[in-house]
Design a protein around this motif. Structure first.
Motif, PDB file in Angstrom:
ATOM      1  N   MET A 129      57.856  53.190  36.086  1.00  0.00           N
ATOM      2  CA  MET A 129      57.297  54.068  37.082  1.00  0.00           C
ATOM      3  C   MET A 129      55.900  53.582  37.396  1.00  0.00           C
ATOM      4  N   PHE A 130      55.507  53.710  38.636  1.00  0.00           N
ATOM      5  CA  PHE A 130      54.134  53.436  39.000  1.00  0.00           C
ATOM      6  C   PHE A 130      53.633  54.559  39.886  1.00  0.00           C
ATOM      7  N   LEU A 131      52.335  54.743  39.888  1.00  0.00           N
ATOM      8  CA  LEU A 131      51.680  55.725  40.738  1.00  0.00           C
ATOM      9  C   LEU A 131      50.380  55.115  41.206  1.00  0.00           C
ATOM     10  N   CYS A 132      50.229  55.012  42.510  1.00  0.00           N
ATOM     11  CA  CYS A 132      48.969  54.547  43.082  1.00  0.00           C
ATOM     12  C   CYS A 132      48.197  55.754  43.589  1.00  0.00           C
ATOM     13  N   ARG A 133      46.871  55.661  43.509  1.00  0.00           N
ATOM     14  CA  ARG A 133      46.047  56.725  44.060  1.00  0.00           C
ATOM     15  C   ARG A 133      46.352  56.883  45.537  1.00  0.00           C
ATOM     16  N   GLY A 134      46.386  58.097  45.989  1.00  0.00           N
ATOM     17  CA  GLY A 134      46.740  58.389  47.372  1.00  0.00           C
ATOM     18  C   GLY A 134      45.731  57.944  48.399  1.00  0.00           C
ATOM     19  N   ASP A 135      44.539  57.562  47.976  1.00  0.00           N
ATOM     20  CA  ASP A 135      43.505  57.172  48.926  1.00  0.00           C
ATOM     21  C   ASP A 135      43.372  55.656  49.099  1.00  0.00           C
ATOM     22  N   ILE A 136      44.309  54.881  48.550  1.00  0.00           N
ATOM     23  CA  ILE A 136      44.235  53.425  48.717  1.00  0.00           C
ATOM     24  C   ILE A 136      45.364  52.946  49.625  1.00  0.00           C
ATOM     25  N   ASN A 137      45.182  51.776  50.213  1.00  0.00           N
ATOM     26  CA  ASN A 137      46.203  51.249  51.134  1.00  0.00           C
ATOM     27  C   ASN A 137      47.321  50.540  50.366  1.00  0.00           C
ATOM     28  N   ARG A 138      48.388  50.195  51.077  1.00  0.00           N
ATOM     29  CA  ARG A 138      49.575  49.584  50.467  1.00  0.00           C
ATOM     30  C   ARG A 138      49.266  48.248  49.791  1.00  0.00           C
ATOM     31  N   THR A 139      48.413  47.446  50.414  1.00  0.00           N
ATOM     32  CA  THR A 139      48.080  46.135  49.839  1.00  0.00           C
ATOM     33  C   THR A 139      47.354  46.301  48.510  1.00  0.00           C
ATOM     34  N   SER A 140      46.362  47.180  48.471  1.00  0.00           N
ATOM     35  CA  SER A 140      45.646  47.431  47.225  1.00  0.00           C
ATOM     36  C   SER A 140      46.575  47.994  46.162  1.00  0.00           C
ATOM     37  N   CYS A 141      47.480  48.876  46.571  1.00  0.00           N
ATOM     38  CA  CYS A 141      48.460  49.451  45.650  1.00  0.00           C
ATOM     39  C   CYS A 141      49.339  48.345  45.065  1.00  0.00           C
ATOM     40  N   SER A 142      49.867  47.511  45.937  1.00  0.00           N
ATOM     41  CA  SER A 142      50.732  46.422  45.493  1.00  0.00           C
ATOM     42  C   SER A 142      50.008  45.468  44.546  1.00  0.00           C
ATOM     43  N   ASN A 143      48.767  45.127  44.882  1.00  0.00           N
ATOM     44  CA  ASN A 143      47.973  44.245  44.020  1.00  0.00           C
ATOM     45  C   ASN A 143      47.715  44.873  42.653  1.00  0.00           C
ATOM     46  N   CYS A 144      47.425  46.166  42.644  1.00  0.00           N
ATOM     47  CA  CYS A 144      47.170  46.867  41.382  1.00  0.00           C
ATOM     48  C   CYS A 144      48.430  46.907  40.522  1.00  0.00           C
ATOM     49  N   ALA A 184      55.046  52.089  27.167  1.00  0.00           N
ATOM     50  CA  ALA A 184      53.605  51.899  27.329  1.00  0.00           C
ATOM     51  C   ALA A 184      53.165  52.472  28.668  1.00  0.00           C
ATOM     52  N   SER A 185      51.891  52.785  28.741  1.00  0.00           N
ATOM     53  CA  SER A 185      51.249  53.193  29.992  1.00  0.00           C
ATOM     54  C   SER A 185      49.995  52.354  30.131  1.00  0.00           C
ATOM     55  N   ILE A 186      49.742  51.881  31.329  1.00  0.00           N
ATOM     56  CA  ILE A 186      48.513  51.149  31.584  1.00  0.00           C
ATOM     57  C   ILE A 186      47.834  51.802  32.782  1.00  0.00           C
ATOM     58  N   PHE A 187      46.550  52.065  32.631  1.00  0.00           N
ATOM     59  CA  PHE A 187      45.784  52.784  33.633  1.00  0.00           C
ATOM     60  C   PHE A 187      44.753  51.845  34.236  1.00  0.00           C
ATOM     61  N   TYR A 188      44.856  51.609  35.506  1.00  0.00           N
ATOM     62  CA  TYR A 188      43.851  50.875  36.255  1.00  0.00           C
ATOM     63  C   TYR A 188      43.161  51.875  37.174  1.00  0.00           C
ATOM     64  N   ASP A 189      42.071  51.455  37.795  1.00  0.00           N
ATOM     65  CA  ASP A 189      41.333  52.371  38.660  1.00  0.00           C
ATOM     66  C   ASP A 189      42.184  52.883  39.815  1.00  0.00           C
ATOM     67  N   GLU A 190      43.061  52.036  40.350  1.00  0.00           N
ATOM     68  CA  GLU A 190      43.817  52.422  41.536  1.00  0.00           C
ATOM     69  C   GLU A 190      45.287  52.724  41.274  1.00  0.00           C
ATOM     70  N   CYS A 191      45.781  52.473  40.043  1.00  0.00           N
ATOM     71  CA  CYS A 191      47.199  52.727  39.779  1.00  0.00           C
ATOM     72  C   CYS A 191      47.464  52.947  38.290  1.00  0.00           C
ATOM     73  N   ILE A 192      48.652  53.479  38.042  1.00  0.00           N
ATOM     74  CA  ILE A 192      49.163  53.682  36.693  1.00  0.00           C
ATOM     75  C   ILE A 192      50.558  53.053  36.671  1.00  0.00           C
ATOM     76  N   VAL A 193      50.853  52.279  35.632  1.00  0.00           N
ATOM     77  CA  VAL A 193      52.200  51.731  35.438  1.00  0.00           C
ATOM     78  C   VAL A 193      52.671  52.205  34.068  1.00  0.00           C
ATOM     79  N   GLN A 194      53.902  52.679  34.019  1.00  0.00           N
ATOM     80  CA  GLN A 194      54.425  53.261  32.784  1.00  0.00           C
ATOM     81  C   GLN A 194      55.887  52.858  32.617  1.00  0.00           C
ATOM     82  N   TYR A 195      56.281  52.562  31.374  1.00  0.00           N
ATOM     83  CA  TYR A 195      57.695  52.318  31.087  1.00  0.00           C
ATOM     84  C   TYR A 195      58.016  52.880  29.711  1.00  0.00           C
ATOM     85  N   SER A 196      59.298  53.162  29.491  1.00  0.00           N
ATOM     86  CA  SER A 196      59.748  53.704  28.209  1.00  0.00           C
ATOM     87  C   SER A 196      61.255  53.526  28.099  1.00  0.00           C
ATOM     88  N   ASN A 197      61.747  53.487  26.858  1.00  0.00           N
ATOM     89  CA  ASN A 197      63.192  53.464  26.661  1.00  0.00           C
ATOM     90  C   ASN A 197      63.763  54.891  26.602  1.00  0.00           C
TER      91      ASN A 197
END
Length: 179
Positions: A1-16, A34-47
């Protein structure tokens, strides 16, 4: 799963997402989740399925070490009022907005001691239902006011929601001189 901040554009989201995914692959490849938190996005995975759930995970806290030196009215009334207003807007946007569970606002505030710009945003993962989104944001706000009291800027990030604000430098009010 990923979540990008709603105030950033698609390119920034994709790069993050790309950077976060590479980082997870390098550092967490033997973990079941694991979960990884960046300023503009969150990426998370689990079994184990984590969709629709508010997870009991520690918050990531980022805040300025310098204090905002305005009045206590800001932290007792202005800021909480703005955050709760945004939570209500995020809740009500769940069906009508192109970015569900996201609300932001920028406001110029003038008080007796001066004026400042206040930027704030709240956001939940779109897999949450309205009740769980509100619960996640409530937990973030509790954490927010416990950890980051009087910070000029702060972010509280949970795997499924985030709350952020930034206050510009206080500009003193100009007094009127009668002459």
């Amino acid at each position: 799963m990923f979540l990008c901040r709603g105030d950033i554009n698609r390119t920034s989201c994709s790069n993050c997402i790309h950077a976060a995914t590479l980082s997870v692959a390098e550092t967490c490849n033997s973990h079941k989740g694991a979960s990884i938190f960046y300023d503009e996005c969150i990426v998370q995975y689990s079994n184990v399925s984590f969709f629709t759930l508010v997870e009991d995970a520690p918050a990531i806290r980022r805040y300025s070490p310098s204090s905002y030196l305005g009045s206590s009215d800001f932290f007792n009334q202005t800021l909480p009022g703005k955050i709760y207003e945004l939570i209500l807007r995020a809740f009500s946007s769940s069906l009508s907005s192109p970015i569900p569970y996201f609300a932001e606002d920028r406001e110029h505030v003038t008080q007796l001691e001066g004026s400042y710009d206040l930027e704030a945003l709240v956001q939940c993962s779109p897999d949450l239902d309205p009740r769980n989104c509100t619960e996640c944001l409530r937990l973030a706000v509790e954490d927010f006011f416990e950890c980051c009291s009087h910070a000029r800027l702060a972010q509280i990030i949970f795997p499924k929601c985030l709350v952020m604000y930034n206050v510009s430098a206080l500009q003193p009010s100009l007094g009127v001189i009668n002459g």
